[in-house]
Enzyme design. Sequence first.
Site, PDB file in Angstrom:
ATOM      1  N   ASP A 232       0.821  -1.218   0.000  1.00 41.32           N
ATOM      2  CA  ASP A 232       0.000   0.000   0.000  1.00 41.32           C
ATOM      3  C   ASP A 232       0.849   1.261   0.000  1.00 41.32           C
ATOM      4  O   ASP A 232       0.426   2.297  -0.498  1.00 41.32           O
ATOM      5  CB  ASP A 232      -0.954  -0.003   1.193  1.00 41.32           C
ATOM      6  CG  ASP A 232      -2.049  -1.030   0.960  1.00 41.32           C
ATOM      7  OD1 ASP A 232      -1.800  -2.220   1.234  1.00 41.32           O
ATOM      8  OD2 ASP A 232      -3.103  -0.655   0.429  1.00 41.32           O
ATOM      9  N   ASN A 242       1.550  -2.923   4.220  1.00 40.56           N
ATOM     10  CA  ASN A 242       0.593  -3.777   3.506  1.00 40.56           C
ATOM     11  C   ASN A 242      -0.398  -4.301   4.546  1.00 40.56           C
ATOM     12  O   ASN A 242      -0.273  -4.003   5.744  1.00 40.56           O
ATOM     13  CB  ASN A 242       1.330  -4.918   2.780  1.00 40.56           C
ATOM     14  CG  ASN A 242       0.421  -5.660   1.818  1.00 40.56           C
ATOM     15  OD1 ASN A 242      -0.227  -5.039   0.969  1.00 40.56           O
ATOM     16  ND2 ASN A 242       0.332  -6.963   1.942  1.00 40.56           N
TER      17      ASN A 242
HETATM   18  O1  MRU Z   1      -7.770  -2.725   3.006  1.00 40.05           O
HETATM   19  P1  MRU Z   1      -7.486  -3.150   1.596  1.00 40.05           P
HETATM   20  O2  MRU Z   1      -8.250  -4.375   1.201  1.00 40.05           O
HETATM   21  O3  MRU Z   1      -7.633  -2.013   0.603  1.00 40.05           O
HETATM   22  O4  MRU Z   1      -5.947  -3.546   1.637  1.00 40.05           O
HETATM   23  C1  MRU Z   1      -5.322  -3.909   0.440  1.00 40.05           C
HETATM   24  C2  MRU Z   1      -3.998  -4.489   0.617  1.00 40.05           C
HETATM   25  O5  MRU Z   1      -3.400  -4.445   1.663  1.00 40.05           O
HETATM   26  C3  MRU Z   1      -3.367  -5.068  -0.614  1.00 40.05           C
HETATM   27  O6  MRU Z   1      -2.542  -6.143  -0.263  1.00 40.05           O
HETATM   28  C4  MRU Z   1      -2.526  -3.991  -1.270  1.00 40.05           C
HETATM   29  O7  MRU Z   1      -3.319  -2.878  -1.586  1.00 40.05           O
HETATM   30  C5  MRU Z   1      -1.854  -4.462  -2.475  1.00 40.05           C
HETATM   31  S1  MRU Z   1      -2.987  -4.387  -3.811  1.00 40.05           S
HETATM   32  C6  MRU Z   1      -2.344  -4.614  -5.241  1.00 40.05           C
END
Ligand code: MRU
Length: 342
Positions: A232, A242
């Site tokens: 992220d 992440n």
């Molecule tokens: O809370 P989320 O579902 O938006 O979290 C997403 C993640 O942590 C993913 O692993 C990350 O965005 C990588 S996406 C290509």
Amino acid sequence: MKPIEWLGNKIKIVDQTQLPGKLVFVELRSYTEVVAAIKALKVRGAPAIGVAAAYGIALGARDIKAKNKAKFLSRLDKILQSFAASRPTAVNLFRAIDRMEKAATAADFGTIKQALIDEAKAIHADEQAATERLSRIGAGLIKDGFVVLTHCNAGPLATAGYGTALGVIKAAAEQGKKIQVIATETRPLLQGARLTAWELMQEDIPVTLITDSMAGYFINRGKVNCVLLGADRIAANGDTANKIGSYTLAVLAKENGIPFYVAAPTSTIDLSLKSGDQIPIEERNPEEVTSIGGIRLAPKGVTAANPAFDVTPHKYITAIITEKGIVKEPYANSLKRVIIEK
Ligand code: MRU
């Protein structure tokens, strides 16, 4: 299947909260609906949040009535602020907001609305191209017969493109390699159980679902060749935010001598932050922990914590796979190089 689609006067998205039970497309007609969809995780995953926000800003701009550019930009700013307040951790969102702001500032007054639509489409195209490219590059790290453990969801749904971690797995499978995936369920919101399992099954890639707490068991018994996940936000020194639980997997990988790979487009790299300590971590509603799918499991009144992300220190990361190549320690130099490189 297009996870996010611009339809001229509205955006069509897959409602990720309803998968895998139902594949529901929802149409968002105003920027406030897009902000709400991001907050509710109908659209989620770092690159997908950025793409949705860009289209949402273009939608909001369409409805602005202003007599001159200065007034237009000040109304646009309110829209940008609401997107900036939607989710704090994924930097792709802020990168998209920044690009949209710059596109508006650079355009002539009469063409701003069209310039914003064009920029949103460009952001989407850039993420699609980047995720496809990084996936092909990353596939070189995945050997025939590998069992890959992944966490959360980093496929087409999360990227509005090819995928990051799942993109690498897909590309390796397309090269004819036999890959098996172990997917963690990813409590509290079960992105692994609901979305990763579903996306891999659509692709006919063998997947075994485990609870988060089983990861150590499988890794320690030699059942996993590498851990591979998305990101992220990646700080200048390589520290990577992440989904919560990623750090635990990184420590397990190092302890057991297997590689820990992060796959992310360069739009996820934030050189303005020296280290992971500076990455803002989203705290979500504790009810997501005390309940599953709306069913309460924990006693009423119990205190629960719900940080949505954690930060993996760079020393645990074997390599970061980007569309501009695979980078390794020292990340402070290698990440700067891929960002500067055209
Ligand atoms: O809370 P989320 O579902 O938006 O979290 C997403 C993640 O942590 C993913 O692993 C990350 O965005 C990588 S996406 C290509």
